[in-house]
Enzyme design. Structure first.
Site, PDB file in Angstrom:
ATOM      1  N   ASP A  17       0.813  -1.234   0.000  1.00 29.22           N
ATOM      2  CA  ASP A  17       0.000   0.000   0.000  1.00 29.22           C
ATOM      3  C   ASP A  17       0.836   1.269   0.000  1.00 29.22           C
ATOM      4  O   ASP A  17       0.331   2.343   0.359  1.00 29.22           O
ATOM      5  CB  ASP A  17      -0.948   0.060   1.215  1.00 29.22           C
ATOM      6  CG  ASP A  17      -2.113  -0.912   1.106  1.00 29.22           C
ATOM      7  OD1 ASP A  17      -2.157  -1.674   0.127  1.00 29.22           O
ATOM      8  OD2 ASP A  17      -2.961  -0.910   2.007  1.00 29.22           O
ATOM      9  N   CYS A  42      -4.015  -5.987  -3.262  1.00 30.72           N
ATOM     10  CA  CYS A  42      -2.777  -6.688  -2.926  1.00 30.72           C
ATOM     11  C   CYS A  42      -2.636  -8.100  -3.490  1.00 30.72           C
ATOM     12  O   CYS A  42      -1.709  -8.379  -4.259  1.00 30.72           O
ATOM     13  CB  CYS A  42      -2.615  -6.708  -1.408  1.00 30.72           C
ATOM     14  SG  CYS A  42      -4.168  -6.960  -0.525  1.00 30.72           S
ATOM     15  N   HIS A 101       0.213 -13.899   0.900  1.00 31.81           N
ATOM     16  CA  HIS A 101      -1.056 -13.401   0.365  1.00 31.81           C
ATOM     17  C   HIS A 101      -1.554 -14.121  -0.882  1.00 31.81           C
ATOM     18  O   HIS A 101      -2.439 -13.616  -1.580  1.00 31.81           O
ATOM     19  CB  HIS A 101      -0.980 -11.891   0.116  1.00 31.81           C
ATOM     20  CG  HIS A 101      -2.113 -11.167   0.753  1.00 31.81           C
ATOM     21  ND1 HIS A 101      -2.593  -9.971   0.305  1.00 31.81           N
ATOM     22  CD2 HIS A 101      -2.886 -11.485   1.822  1.00 31.81           C
ATOM     23  CE1 HIS A 101      -3.583  -9.569   1.069  1.00 31.81           C
ATOM     24  NE2 HIS A 101      -3.781 -10.481   2.005  1.00 31.81           N
ATOM     25  N   ASN A 150       0.158  -1.892  -4.780  1.00 33.26           N
ATOM     26  CA  ASN A 150      -0.966  -1.095  -5.307  1.00 33.26           C
ATOM     27  C   ASN A 150      -0.807   0.314  -4.769  1.00 33.26           C
ATOM     28  O   ASN A 150       0.105   0.583  -3.978  1.00 33.26           O
ATOM     29  CB  ASN A 150      -2.331  -1.699  -4.936  1.00 33.26           C
ATOM     30  CG  ASN A 150      -2.467  -2.095  -3.487  1.00 33.26           C
ATOM     31  OD1 ASN A 150      -2.618  -3.276  -3.150  1.00 33.26           O
ATOM     32  ND2 ASN A 150      -2.384  -1.124  -2.586  1.00 33.26           N
TER      33      ASN A 150
END
Lengths: 522, 522
Positions: A39, A78, A141, A289
Site C-alpha cells: 500500500d 494486494c 497473500h 498497489n
C-alpha cells in the site's frame, strides 16, 4: 535441460558483459532482490516529490539506479497484484479474481478458500532450475491453506505471514494470523508478534530486515545465487514501526513506517556493497498497489498528483514507485519512461538469471533489461482490471476508461471514500458507468490527474481510440480467464490450526465447514 | 557610508570564508541571480515529482544545490508577490493590494493606476550602494506608468515588459503591451514581438536567455558585481515556446515552455561555470505563485499533491518550487525544511552582498544564509493574504485558515474553477467562510493536501491554536497597512504612448481620463 541451457546462456552473457564493460563479475548468475511494499503510494518517496523528503536511502538508490515514473501494479489490490508479480501473468489468467459480482476487487482474507493454483509456475520454482536459493520475507497473500504454502511453490525459506496483519481477534470467532518460519507457524500476530494498535509499536520491520541480512550473508557464504522476495507490510493499515522510529517522521505514524523501511533498505544495500556482491545483484523496489487513501491521513500514504487510490483503476490506484538498482550494469541516475508492470519483474528476473519465461502459456510481463541496460522503449499496453472486468487500458500517453467506478453510493455515504477530496464529474462515479462504446480517454502526459477527458470529436481522440481498440480486441479475443479463486469463503478454512500449532500449543478448534459466496462490496 | 561599511563587512567575510573553506574567492562581493518563474507550480519540476521529468537542468541544479520543499510566495497572485520579492515586505505593507472588496486578489493590468511607491526600497537600489549593476529581464509588473519604471527603482538595465503578455489587442480599445529596452519601448507584443496564439510559437524565452548571458558576460568583463533578476513569463497563459521546443514535451505546450526555460537556465549556469564565477554567484530559482489550474491542462502547470492553485490561499496557490545554488558555499544535494518565503530573497540577497536590510520599516524577509550554509532551521510564520485579509497562517507543521474561499458560486458556475477535480467540504468553499474564532487547522506533514482538519477538541488543535494565535496577534497589532495601490483603474493610463513610441511611430491616442474603482471578482 532447462537449467543447463540457462547456465550456458548465462556464461555467454558473462563473457559478453565482461568484454563490453570491463567489469569483473562473480562466477555465478546474479542475485535477485525484489523489494515489494504494501500500500505504499507513488508519492511517498522523496524522489517522487513527497514534500517531507524522508526517504534518503531510497532516493540514493534512485540516484545510483534507474527510476520508472510510469510503472504499474497489476491490480489495485494486494493479492492479485502479488500473484501477478510471481507468475508474470494478469490476475484474470491466474484466477486471482472474483466473478461474484461485476468489477469487484477481491483478495485473500483468511476465510477465502482459494489461492495460487498448482498449475501456475512461480518465479522461485523457475529460478530453482538455475540453482537459485529463494526466500520470501513478509506477506505471502497467495492463499493460506496447506496447498498454497510458499514452500510448495518454489521458495526454500519463509519468514512471515500468509495474510494481512489485521486484528487482534479473539481466537474464537476468528483466529489471529499466524507467522511462519518455513513450514511451520512460530506464533501469531498480537500474541508472540505484538502490534500495539494504540501506540503503533511493533518490531516486525526490524525482524524482516534481519531476516534479509541473514539470508543474504548465508547464501553469499554458500556461494549460491539467491532470490529474495522482501514483502514487508508496515505501511499497510494498521501501520506500525519500532520504538526508535515512532514519532521520527514529519508525516505521522505512516511516515514512521516509511522511514523504518527506508532505513532497512539502506542497510540491505550497504550489506550487498560490503560483501562485494552489489554488482552481481539485481534489485528492484516497487509497491503492490496505490496508497490506501481511505486510511489517510494517519494510516495511509500519498499518490502524489494522481487520482484516487487503492481499490480504484485510476492512476492513484495502480501507478507505483519503482527503482531498479544494479551498480555497474544499470547506469546511475537515469529515468526510464518505459511503461512498466509489476509482472515485468517475473520476466526480467528470469532474464537476469539467463532463463526464458514458460512458453506454454500467456505471459504478460516484459523483459525490462533492454530498457534498463540500453535505454530502449518498448510499446506495450497496461491493463487495469477490477475483478474480471477490463476497466481501462493505457497505451503510450493515452489511457482509455471503459468503465468508471469508485464504489457504491451506499458505501460512499457510510464514509468509505477511495478519492478523498477529489471529485471529477462523470469520472469518479459512484455507479458503475459503462463507456465501452465511447471510452473516456485522457492524455496522461498533459493530464496525469485524469481530470480532462479528450473531446470525442477530436482527431486526437479518434487516433488514440483506434490504436487502443485494436490492442484491446487482440487482448480480449485471445484471453482465457483462469478458474476464479476468490469466489468461495468458509469460516472453517481460517488459520485455526496451522502446521506447527501443536508444538506451540496454539491449535484452535475450527467451526463447521460452511462454504459460501464471498462478499466483495467494491 | 553604507557602501563602505558593506565593503568592510564583505572583506572580513571573504577572509573568514577563505580560511574556513579553503576556497579562493574573487575579490568582489558575490553576484546575485534570481530566477523567477511565472505561474510555475510546485509540481512542475522532475525533482519535485513531475512524472514526465523533463527538467534535467533544474534537477541538476538541485543536485548541486539545496532544495526547499517548504517555500512560499507572498501572495497567490503575480504583482503582489513580485513586489514582495523586491521589497522583502508583505503586499499589505507596500500597498500591493486592493480594499475594493473583501479578500480580493488584485494585480497590475494596464488600466491600473497604482504601482510601487517611491517610499519603498527595492533590492537593486540597496545593492547599488555596494557597487552592484542590476538588470531585470522579463516581466516587471510593479506598475507601468512612468514613475514606476524599474530604472527609477534601482535597476540599471531592463529588457522586458511592464505587464502580462495578454493580447492581441486592437490598439483602439486597448493597446498591445510594450516591450522595453531600458528607458524606452522597442516594440509591442503581437507586433514586433510576435506570439502565435494558435501554434504557441514565440522567441521570447530565447531572447531573455540571450539577455541574461550577455549581461553576465558584460559585468564579468567589467569586473562589476551584478544582480540579475530573470523574470521570464513563458509559463503564464498564453504559454509559448520557440520552434525547436514546440512539441518537444510529453506535457503539451505548457511542458514545451518549461523545457525551454529549463534549457535556458542550464545555459546560464554553464556560463557562470565557464567564466569561473559560479563560486562567486548566489543563484535562487522560484516562482511567483502556484500553477494556474484554471488554464490546465494545456496552458497550466501542476501543484503536485497540494490543494487548488493560483488565486487561492491553499498550498497549491502559494507553495513554490525553490532551489538555491552556490557551488562551494551551499553544500550540494541538500534539502532544507526551513519555511521559506519569496520575501527572504530580498534579505538573503542583501546578506550575500554584505548589506543589512533597512531598519526604518518592517521587513518580513529572513536571511536564509544560516539555513543554506549551516543547515539551521528558524521558526517563523508564513502569512497567506488575499487582498487585505489574512486568510491563513502556517507555523511549523500547522496551518490555520481564518477564512476559506476559492471564488464565488457565480464565477464557479460560469466555469471559473481554481480547484479542478478537487472539492473538500467546508474547505474549498464558494462563499467566504469566516473561521477567525475557530480556525480550520491542518497538519501539513501528515496532510499536505489540506483534506483533514484537526478535531477542534484535540490537544493537538489547542496547542497549535495557542501558538498560532499569539503569532497572529503580534502580527496584526503591529501591522501598518500601506496605502492600497490597486484600487483605482483608468483606461487613460494604459500603454498608449510609452516613452520611445515617437521614434518607432507607435504612439496611440489615449481616451478621456475616467478614474474608476477596479473590479476584482475573486
Amino acid at each position: 535441460m532447462a537449467a543447463v541451457a540457462a547456465a550456458t546462456r548465462w556464461q555467454l552473457l558473462l563473457v559478453l558483459s565482461a568484454a563490453g564493460l570491463g567489469v569483473t563479475l562473480a562466477p555465478q548468475p546474479p542475485n535477485i532482490l525484489l523489494l515489494l511494499m504494501d500500500d505504499m503510494g507513488w508519492g511517498d518517496l522523496g524522489v517522487y516529490g513527497e514534500p517531507s523528503r524522508e526517504t534518503p536511502n531510497l532516493d540514493q538508490m534512485a540516484a545510483e539506479g534507474m527510476l520508472f515514473p510510469n510503472f504499474y501494479a497489476a491490480n489495485p489490490l494486494c493479492s492479485p497484484s502479488r500473484a501477478a508479480l510471481l507468475t508474470g501473468r494478469l490476475p484474470i489468467r491466474t484466477g486471482f479474481y472474483t466473478s461474484n459480482g461485476h468489477a469487484r476487487n477481491a483478495y485473500t482474507p483468511q476465510e477465502v478458500v482459494g489461492g495460487i493454483p498448482d498449475s501456475e509456475h512461480l518465479l522461485p520454482e523457475l529460478l530453482r532450475t538455475a540453482g537459485y536459493a529463494s526466500k520470501i520475507v513478509g506477506k505471502w497473500h497467495l492463499g493460506h491453506r496447506p496447498q498454497f504454502h510458499p514452500l510448495k511453490h518454489g521458495f526454500d525459506e519463509w519468514f512471515g505471514s500468509p495474510n494481512c496483519h489485521f486484528g487482534p481477534y479473539d481466537n474464537k470467532a476468528r483466529p489471529n494470523i499466524p507467522v511462519y518460519r518455513d513450514w511451520e507457524m512460530v506464533g501469531r500476530y498480537y500474541e508472540e508478534f505484538p502490534i500495539n494498535l494504540r501506540t503503533g509499536e511493533a518490531n516486525l520491520t526490524q525482524i524482516y530486515v534481519q531476516e534479509a541480512l541473514d539470508f543474504i550473508k548465508g547464501q553469499q557464504a554458500a556461494r549460491r545465487p539467491f532470490f529474495l522476495y522482501w514483502a514487508v507490510d508496515a505501511t499497510h493499515a494498521p501501520v506500525y514501526a519500532s520504538r526508535p522510529f515512532l514519532g521520527s517522521s514529519q508525516r505521522g505514524r505512516y511516515g514512521d513506517a516509511v522511514r523504518e523501511i527506508d532505513a532497512g533498505i539502506g542497510r540491505v544495500l550497504r550489506l550487498l556493497q560490503d560483501l562485494g556482491v552489489a554488482e552481481n545483484t539485481f534489485v528492484f523496489f516497487t509497491s503492490d498497489n496505490g496508497a490506501a487513501l481511505i486510511s489517510a491521513p494517519k494510516q495511509g500514504g500519498s499518490n502524489g498528483p494522481f487520482l484516487c487510490g487503492k481499490q480504484t483503476t485510476f492512476e492513484g490506484g495502480m501507478r507505483e514507485p519503482a527503482i531498479a538498482w544494479w551498480p555497474g550494469r544499470i547506469p546511475a541516475g537515469q529515468v526510464s519512461h518505459q511503461l512498466g508492470s509489476i509482472m515485468d519483474l517475473f520476466t526480467t528476473s528470469l532474464s537476469v538469471a539467463g532463463l526464458e519465461p514458460p512458453s506454454d502459456r500467456a505471459i504478460d510481463g516484459l523483459d525490462l533489461l533492454p530498457a534498463m541496460l540500453q535505454g530502449r522503449l518498448m510499446d506495450r499496453p497496461i491493463f487495469y482490471y477490477r475483478g474480471n472486468t477490463l476497466m481501462a487500458v493505457t497505451l503510450g500517453q493515452y489511457k482509455a476508461h471503459f468503465w468508471t467506478w469508485t464504489n457504491s453510493w451506499e458505501e460512499f455515504r457510510q464514509g468509505v471514500d477511495f478519492c478523498p477530496g477529489q471529485n471529477i464529474s462523470g469520472v469518479t462515479t459512484h455507479t458503475q458507468e459503462e463507456h465501452t462504446k465511447l471510452p473516456l480517454i485522457f492524455h496522461l502526459g498533459r493530464d496525469p490527474g485524469e481530470r480532462y477527458p479528450l473531446s470525442v470529436a477530436s482527431t486526437e481522440y479518434l487516433d488514440a481510440l483506434h490504436r487502443i481498440t485494436s490492442v484491446v480486441q487482440q487482448h480480449q479475443e485471445t484471453l482465457v480467464p483462469g478458474q476464479p479463486q476468490l469466489n468461495v469463503c468458509n469460516q472453517a478454512v481460517m488459520n485455526w490450526a496451522p502446521p506447527g500449532c501443536e508444538k506451540l500449543g496454539k491449535c484452535l478448534e475450527p467451526p463447521e465447514s460452511v462454504p459460501e459466496k464471498c462478499s466483495w462490496p467494491h
